[in-house]
Design an enzyme around this catalytic site. Sequence first.
Site, PDB file in Angstrom:
ATOM      1  N   CYS A  49      20.123  43.092  37.469  1.00 32.35           N
ATOM      2  CA  CYS A  49      20.816  44.365  37.736  1.00 32.35           C
ATOM      3  C   CYS A  49      22.146  44.418  36.993  1.00 32.35           C
ATOM      4  CB  CYS A  49      21.015  44.549  39.234  1.00 32.35           C
ATOM      5  SG  CYS A  49      21.743  43.131  40.074  1.00 32.35           S
ATOM      6  N   HIS A  51      24.428  42.657  44.518  1.00 34.48           N
ATOM      7  CA  HIS A  51      23.702  43.624  43.687  1.00 34.48           C
ATOM      8  C   HIS A  51      24.711  44.440  42.885  1.00 34.48           C
ATOM      9  CE1 HIS A  51      20.499  46.161  42.367  1.00 34.48           C
ATOM     10  NE2 HIS A  51      20.983  47.240  42.956  1.00 34.48           N
TER      11      HIS A  51
END
Length: 1001
Positions: free
Chosen positions: A98, A353
Amino acid sequence: MAPRLQLEKAAWRWAETVRPEEVSQEHIETAYRIWLEPCIRGVCRRNCKGNPNCLVGIGEHIWLGEIDENSFHNIDDPNCERRKKNSFVGLTNLGATCYVNTFLQVWFLNLELRQALYLCPSTCSDYMMGDGIQEEKDYEPQTICEHLQYLFALLQNSNRRYIDPSGFVKALGLDTGQQQDAQEFSKLFMSLLEDTLSKQKNPDVRNIVQQQFCGEYAYVTVCNQCGRESKLLSKFYELELNIQGHKQLTDCISEFLKEEKLEGDNRYFCENCQSKQNATRKIRLLSLPCTLNLQLMRFVFDRQTGHKKKLNTYIGFSEILDMEPYVEHKGGSYVYELSAVLIHRGVSAYSGHYIAHVKDPQSGEWYKFNDEDIEKMEGKKLQLGIEEDLAEPAKSQTRKPKCGRGAHCSRNAYMLVYRLQTRERPGTPIQVPAFLQELVDRDNSKFEEWCVEMAEMRKQSVDKGKAKHEEVKELYQRLPAGAEPYEFVSLEWLQKWLDESTPTKPIDNHACLCSHDKLHPDKISIMKRISEYAADIFYSRYGGGPRLTVKALCKECVVERCRVLRLKNQLNEDYKTVNNLLKATVKSSDGFWVGKSSLRSWRQLALEQLDEQDGDADQSNGKMNGNTLNKDESKEERKEDEEELNFNEDILCPHGELCISENERRLVSKEAWSKLQQYFPKAPEFPSYKECCSQCKILEREGEENEALHKMIANEQKTSLPNLFQDKNRPCLSNWPEETDVLYIVSQFFVEEWRKFVRKPTRCSPVSSVGNSALLCPHGGLMFTFASMTKEDSKLIALMWPSEWQMIQKLFVVDHVIKITRTEGGDAHPSETQYISEPKLCPECREGLLCQQQRDLREYTQATIYVHKVVDNKKSNGGTKRQKISHQNYIAYQKQVIRRSMRHRKVRGEKALLVSANQTLKELKIQIMHAFSVAPFDQNLSIDGKVLSDDCATLGTLGVIPESVILLKADEPIADYAAMDDVMQVCMPEEGFKGTGLLGH
């Protein structure tokens, strides 16, 4: 009592009064519960498994109501994978990539960078044929620039909702399963891109990284004594701003440019004064780039734990940033507007994340880029830098400070991207080069073909489901049998027929058959009685068998069950009767022999045998919907059970006759035997006049004679070889006895077997031969050297005095004579003693033996090794300094360890681990981490004085063999792993981007 048990009891209540020979068809149908009433939908909520006429709750509810077409398939609408109008294309998260995806989206929306990359020459021409690209060849970008070109073209004009960046990630050599430092990735990639583009001829392409991202500042040092300024110029691509103790971005910038005093030990050597002087040092911004990257240093090193941690403090920033107060040369255009906020969700530096909030430079609208998902931010959603933290309850989060209009604050933003404000309006959209557009078109064609294929599959599934719906609606109403002809079908098959998620297989009733190939009464609970009309349709459409009509009701099984039930009911009465009969005295000429063990447990044996007969078919029949049973295995199991349950076989001899031991049997009366025989009709019968086995009598006499003979032989040998038996006064090769120059050798196995026989002559067979061939090779040569027989091979041989050897030759058969002779040296070395073996050593076979032993030690699986943790005494004295152990001290300790015997005894601080030779040292370290709570990078391992450091090497190549002891010296570990953040895994050593394409590898 449960309803199912009540039904079973009711189905067989008639057996209490009906004898087996009186069983009628009515009794049979009662046993198969055909008399039960069918259940009614709405009244019966779940299926009654004990009632074969209950057809409610078998999965019909999903078909009889209103049907949703989407329930007929598990294929998502392919249009959900299509890019929405006026939206951007997402990027697939390949595991932990990510952080890469966020930067790709930010760079893609830098129009100048995208335009420059489109101008780069490409090797795509190699894939061109005529006016197009070869269809059979997939385009494979060769350079980082080509990968970015292709990715940007897809992000711009793809029809897909998201695309796969695996080619780009693979080209960089990134580990998709390991999350990396996003800030470090940004720096390294920009450096790599700049280096790659520096070879381009077009200056607009060659200098794009410098034009967009590169600024310049100077380290200025001013001497307080003479006022001389010393400047050190430096380029930058981002400004790294400390956020500790600050609340606003402007405060962070001010601290970055703050003047620093150089005094005391820190004084500056002034070349003008030619001495150390007090001075001041600060950074002066000389020029700023078009795109200003501000790195907020959220991830800092924690000295207490030795690891990185995340600063989750709020930092305020505005959408407009005036940098003029901070630059040295005033008067220019230094007003910037916010274009991107890169965010890290999570409270830990080692997990979380990455998300990006990016402004579309053409429309001015903000979008949230979260891997595959892209969302427009407007209204209340337009809160830049705000994302909920992972693994942290909302109650524990710090309250967000209030922000004015055009200002934002974030506790998760780690990078702010500002673009130089211009009055120019965005020009025409950037055009994708023709060769790239053709690649995009080809990918879009593949996507459209996939959409059509998925839509067709959905349609086929819907059509099939509708047909199945009509079939179920028609047949389910005709399933109940009523008074018409009927058949039995398994409940499992009916449920799978009604299950929309699995294809219907042929009917398979084999698992419900008894040993007579008919329907077993015990299986009625998993069967359903349906009409012959419905059964005909089922078998014509799906096939299978065997068909179980009314003729499949098994009379033999019902009669046998009736007999068994009557015997069960009668068992308690018969048990009392037999006990009373056993108390009576039996004449020696009248009665039957019964084993005492059988008499003690006959009721339990009878009950188990009746239960086994009652459920005999449960283990012996076929398969149900593909689950086959191994008939050979079930027969074998039944055979073993029968051996355990057989009555009166405890007095059978090996020849099948009456055993000779009267202590194991007793005489019972004819009446008692008659009662027992009702339960055990196949039991061996021995009347009182039956003679014992004649063969056993002969063997008993021979056995007694053999025992006497063995005792005599053992006594003679023990007297002849007293020292060998008692293991006293044994010769030793390493300390050769003076009284002899010759010693004889036998195998240690022979000596151990002989001692066993002498100790227990009645239980062991006498040893007849020495068996020295085991110590020789096929060529007749000795397999051991003199040196090895004094050390590791000493456990395999036993030494004999010459007098003992003479006695051994008299008592045993000697196949080979092996001896060692001591001789004085010759003329060349008169004082040197030599040892000569007969037969001589076979060098080739000896070397082969050693190689095989080494190979065996390095080809093990699931062997035990021991890890011993070395405790540092300094640690117990309160020392907290983190130190690595020196190799010298480590090896010195290792050499003190005594060599392990095969019978290992664990000591304190030591744990046993199961390992294999092909497992790597890194995998072993992870095992040790779980056993000792010591992280792999804190482990110092060694074996036999050799330090183990190559994590990629296997244990076999490192010399770790079964029963080895590995020493573990741990650096100071983290105090409590459990106290760390919930989302934080045990920290592995940080290798960063080592070995990736970002470092030029």
